[in-house]
Design an enzyme around this catalytic site. Structure first.
Site, PDB file in Angstrom:
ATOM      1  N   HIS A 174      38.018 -15.419 -48.369  1.00  0.00           N
ATOM      2  CA  HIS A 174      37.071 -15.919 -47.366  1.00  0.00           C
ATOM      3  C   HIS A 174      35.637 -15.576 -47.763  1.00  0.00           C
ATOM      4  CE1 HIS A 174      35.703 -17.288 -43.476  1.00  0.00           C
ATOM      5  NE2 HIS A 174      35.114 -16.135 -43.245  1.00  0.00           N
ATOM      6  N   ASP A 205      30.229 -25.414 -42.560  1.00  0.00           N
ATOM      7  CA  ASP A 205      29.165 -24.463 -42.224  1.00  0.00           C
ATOM      8  C   ASP A 205      28.432 -24.078 -43.505  1.00  0.00           C
ATOM      9  OD1 ASP A 205      30.679 -22.365 -43.529  1.00  0.00           O
ATOM     10  OD2 ASP A 205      31.875 -22.217 -41.706  1.00  0.00           O
ATOM     11  N   THR A 207      37.741 -25.960 -35.029  1.00  0.00           N
ATOM     12  CA  THR A 207      36.496 -26.212 -35.744  1.00  0.00           C
ATOM     13  C   THR A 207      36.578 -27.512 -36.540  1.00  0.00           C
ATOM     14  OG1 THR A 207      35.933 -23.869 -35.925  1.00  0.00           O
ATOM     15  CG2 THR A 207      34.930 -25.348 -37.529  1.00  0.00           C
ATOM     16  N   ARG A 214      38.794 -12.347 -43.044  1.00  0.00           N
ATOM     17  CA  ARG A 214      37.676 -12.792 -42.202  1.00  0.00           C
ATOM     18  C   ARG A 214      36.951 -11.630 -41.538  1.00  0.00           C
ATOM     19  NH1 ARG A 214      40.473 -17.306 -38.555  1.00  0.00           N
ATOM     20  NH2 ARG A 214      42.271 -15.955 -38.936  1.00  0.00           N
ATOM     21  N   GLN A 215      37.541 -10.438 -41.614  1.00  0.00           N
ATOM     22  CA  GLN A 215      36.885  -9.249 -41.048  1.00  0.00           C
ATOM     23  C   GLN A 215      36.302  -8.442 -42.205  1.00  0.00           C
ATOM     24  OE1 GLN A 215      36.878  -8.784 -37.547  1.00  0.00           O
ATOM     25  NE2 GLN A 215      35.279  -7.307 -38.030  1.00  0.00           N
ATOM     26  N   ASP A 251      42.713 -22.175 -39.247  1.00  0.00           N
ATOM     27  CA  ASP A 251      43.454 -21.340 -38.304  1.00  0.00           C
ATOM     28  C   ASP A 251      43.940 -22.194 -37.132  1.00  0.00           C
ATOM     29  OD1 ASP A 251      44.553 -19.342 -36.805  1.00  0.00           O
ATOM     30  OD2 ASP A 251      42.736 -18.141 -36.634  1.00  0.00           O
ATOM     31  N   THR A 252      43.169 -22.271 -36.072  1.00  0.00           N
ATOM     32  CA  THR A 252      43.587 -23.067 -34.908  1.00  0.00           C
ATOM     33  C   THR A 252      43.303 -24.552 -35.092  1.00  0.00           C
ATOM     34  OG1 THR A 252      41.461 -22.823 -33.779  1.00  0.00           O
ATOM     35  CG2 THR A 252      43.116 -21.104 -33.405  1.00  0.00           C
ATOM     36  N   ARG A 311      28.768 -20.631 -32.516  1.00  0.00           N
ATOM     37  CA  ARG A 311      30.050 -20.186 -31.973  1.00  0.00           C
ATOM     38  C   ARG A 311      29.845 -19.564 -30.599  1.00  0.00           C
ATOM     39  NH1 ARG A 311      34.465 -20.273 -35.033  1.00  0.00           N
ATOM     40  NH2 ARG A 311      34.280 -20.603 -37.292  1.00  0.00           N
ATOM     41  N   LYS A 336      26.598 -25.220 -37.156  1.00  0.00           N
ATOM     42  CA  LYS A 336      27.344 -25.013 -35.916  1.00  0.00           C
ATOM     43  C   LYS A 336      26.971 -23.682 -35.295  1.00  0.00           C
ATOM     44  CE  LYS A 336      31.300 -22.968 -38.333  1.00  0.00           C
ATOM     45  NZ  LYS A 336      32.680 -23.147 -38.781  1.00  0.00           N
TER      46      LYS A 336
END
Length: 242
Positions: A58, A97, A154, A24-25, A150-151, A122, A120
């Site tokens: 990703h 997204d 979203t 993701r980076q 992940d968490t 952020r 969306k």
């Protein structure tokens, strides 16, 4: 392990990395941020890897961070076959997204269903707010497709946003179940029928019943066989252009 194999005179060193860490980076979103996905590619190449096999990056452009062959597999066929067996009534594939739109379109084509896109914003890291929905979801059964969860915040925002717009309870699909913090509890949501993921990352055994885990082991085994014996990786997929 790569260094040990290299020092033992291995001819080739193939790295099977179902989930590519730091993916993701892959760009600088703010000043003085690292591009960690590129750094990891440099480390693996420098230490001696000669090929990388991974699943659902990703960002597909990460393949270009390597100066060695990268086999970018996808679990989309695996997920679509499972969903077809469910015979879901009035399905609509939903991209959370704009970045997942092409994946949502492929899945919609496989399932012969319409698709919708969520817009969306952020406000902060790992938080999102749904602002618009492009496509008709009222009275439909959403199938939300992501590369990773992940968490889960979203996904819950998307599920609740769809429900507010008249959609039925949703199916949530993703390749990589990171499930950090209390994601398992958060995704055990009354408006989610099933959470469909793969075993690219080990899941705890005490997960809720609504979680369905599909194995990527046969796909990885067949890919490894093709690499060792010769052939085209694209023969593994319905869409030979993957």
């Amino acid at each position: 392990m790569i260094d040990a194999a290299k020092r033992a005179s291995a001819r080739t060193i193939n790295i099977i990395m179902p989930y590519y860490g730091y993916a993701r980076q892959e760009r600088k979103a703010a000043p003085r941020e690292p591009i960690s996905a590129k750094m990891l590619a440099d480390v693996l190449t420098t230490v001696g890897a000669t090929r990388v096999i991974t699943i659902d990056l990703h960002a597909p452009a990460i393949q270009g961070f390597f100066n060695i062959p990268v086999d970018h597999l996808t679990a989309l066929d695996l997920i679509s076959d499972y969903l077809k067996e469910k015979n879901i009534k009035n399905p609509v594939v939903v991209s959370p997204d704009a970045g997942r739109a092409s994946t949502a379109e492929k899945l919609a084509n496989y399932l012969d269903s319409p698709f919708a896109i969520m817009i969306k914003k952020r406000p902060s890291h790992n938080e999102s707010v749904i602002t618009h929905v492009i496509g008709d979801v009222a009275g439909q059964t959403p199938i939300i497709i992501e590369d990773l969860i992940d968490t889960g915040s979203t996904i819950i925002n998307v599920v609740e946003g769809l429900k507010e717009r008249g959609a039925e309870d949703a199916y949530v699909c993703a390749t990589h179940p990171l499930f950090s913090a209390n994601a398992l509890q958060r995704l055990d949501h009354p408006n989610i029928r099933e959470v469909v993921v793969t075993d690219s990352i080990t899941l705890p055994p005490n997960r809720p019943e609504r979680f369905q885990v599909l194995s990527v082991a046969p796909m990885l085994a067949e890919a490894t066989k093709i690499i060792c014996q010769g052939g085209s990786i694209s023969t593994l997929f319905k869409n030979a252009g993957v």
